[in-house]
Enzyme design. Structure first.
Site, PDB file in Angstrom:
ATOM      1  N   ASP A   8      26.913  35.001  46.451  1.00 41.48           N
ATOM      2  CA  ASP A   8      27.880  34.319  47.316  1.00 41.48           C
ATOM      3  C   ASP A   8      27.250  34.188  48.693  1.00 41.48           C
ATOM      4  O   ASP A   8      26.805  35.191  49.272  1.00 41.48           O
ATOM      5  CB  ASP A   8      29.175  35.125  47.433  1.00 41.48           C
ATOM      6  CG  ASP A   8      30.002  35.087  46.145  1.00 41.48           C
ATOM      7  OD1 ASP A   8      29.498  34.536  45.154  1.00 41.48           O
ATOM      8  OD2 ASP A   8      31.124  35.618  46.140  1.00 41.48           O
ATOM      9  N   ASP A 129      40.805  29.429  38.957  1.00 40.29           N
ATOM     10  CA  ASP A 129      41.034  30.707  39.638  1.00 40.29           C
ATOM     11  C   ASP A 129      42.531  30.978  39.617  1.00 40.29           C
ATOM     12  O   ASP A 129      43.311  30.227  40.205  1.00 40.29           O
ATOM     13  CB  ASP A 129      40.544  30.634  41.081  1.00 40.29           C
ATOM     14  CG  ASP A 129      39.079  30.241  41.170  1.00 40.29           C
ATOM     15  OD1 ASP A 129      38.339  30.580  40.236  1.00 40.29           O
ATOM     16  OD2 ASP A 129      38.681  29.599  42.160  1.00 40.29           O
TER      17      ASP A 129
END
Length: 238
Positions: A8, A129
């Site tokens: 990330d 998500d």
């Protein structure tokens, strides 16, 4: 099953967030390129990258880092974070990534997802998500009021090449993925699923291998915190 070590990127650094909270982040010493090199050296073939700056800004903010990683290491990369138009998808594909992940933009506008799948066959992954069964959008700051399974039913025939399913309540918590919910998604989906969020041990990885229609699993925080050793993890990567 494919193992996707995670990177990330925020402010050019490797970070990990807890439940997607930008105020609850850990920065790591290695740069994204150094981290990718480490994964490559251990023998991994796939890589999951999220451009958190891109997620906030809606741009391909760290395209230069992605290009660097693609050109230096022979890794199959899936990239997501703020991909909101065809131009961004094209930039990533031109950079040499294997899959571009569409999230919020695809949930807000199903036609965008449909057209993207037609324009870029076999290149589009869908990021779902979810929190308590409902899809979240905009860097997990908003609830879309759409049930995950209802949305999947609507887009199942669009030609998405893979789905990355994340249970937000588990992400960064190292409490094991939500296997039950993931199995429901995998059962209904026309394309294979990548499990994401909460992987805490090799047991989680081994359990994922027993589920149907699962293409792979993403491992992030458990690697950075040393709970899962790369040399053990790579043995499961097929």
């Amino acid at each position: 099953m494919k193992i996707f070590p995670a990177i990330d990127i925020k402010d050019k650094k490797c970070v990990r967030l807890v439940k997607g909270d930008f105020d609850n982040k850990t920065e790591y010493e290695l740069s994204p390129v150094e981290q990718a090199s480490k994964y490559k050296d251990h023998g991994f073939k796939n890589l999951h990258i999220v451009d958190l700056d891109g997620a906030l800004e809606g741009e391909t903010t760290n395209l230069d880092i992605i290009q660097d990683i693609v050109s230096k290491f022979d890794l199959k990369i899936e990239i997501g974070g703020g991909v909101r138009n065809f131009e961004s998808i094209q930039k990533y594909i031109d950079a040499g990534v294997e899959k571009v992940i569409l999230g919020s933009a695809a949930i807000k506008d199903k036609n965008f997802l449909k057209e993207a799948c037609q324009k870029f066959p076999n290149k589009i992954a869908l990021g779902l998500d979810a929190k308590d069964g409902y899809l979240s959008i905009s860097g997990w700051k908003e609830n879309s009021n759409q049930l995950t399974l209802d949305y999947l039913k609507d887009v199942n025939g669009y030609g998405v090449s893979r789905i990355i399913y994340t249970d937000i309540n588990r992400d960064g918590m190292k409490q094991s993925p939500n296997f039950e919910e993931t199995s429901k998604i995998a059962e209904k989906s026309n394309c294979p699923i990548i499990i994401s969020g909460g992987v805490s041990s090799m047991d989680d990885v081994k359990k994922a291998k027993t589920l149907k229609n699962i293409e792979g699993i993403i491992v992030g925080k458990a690697i950075y915190d040393g709970d899962i050793k790369l040399q053990e993890l790579v043995k499961e990567d097929a």
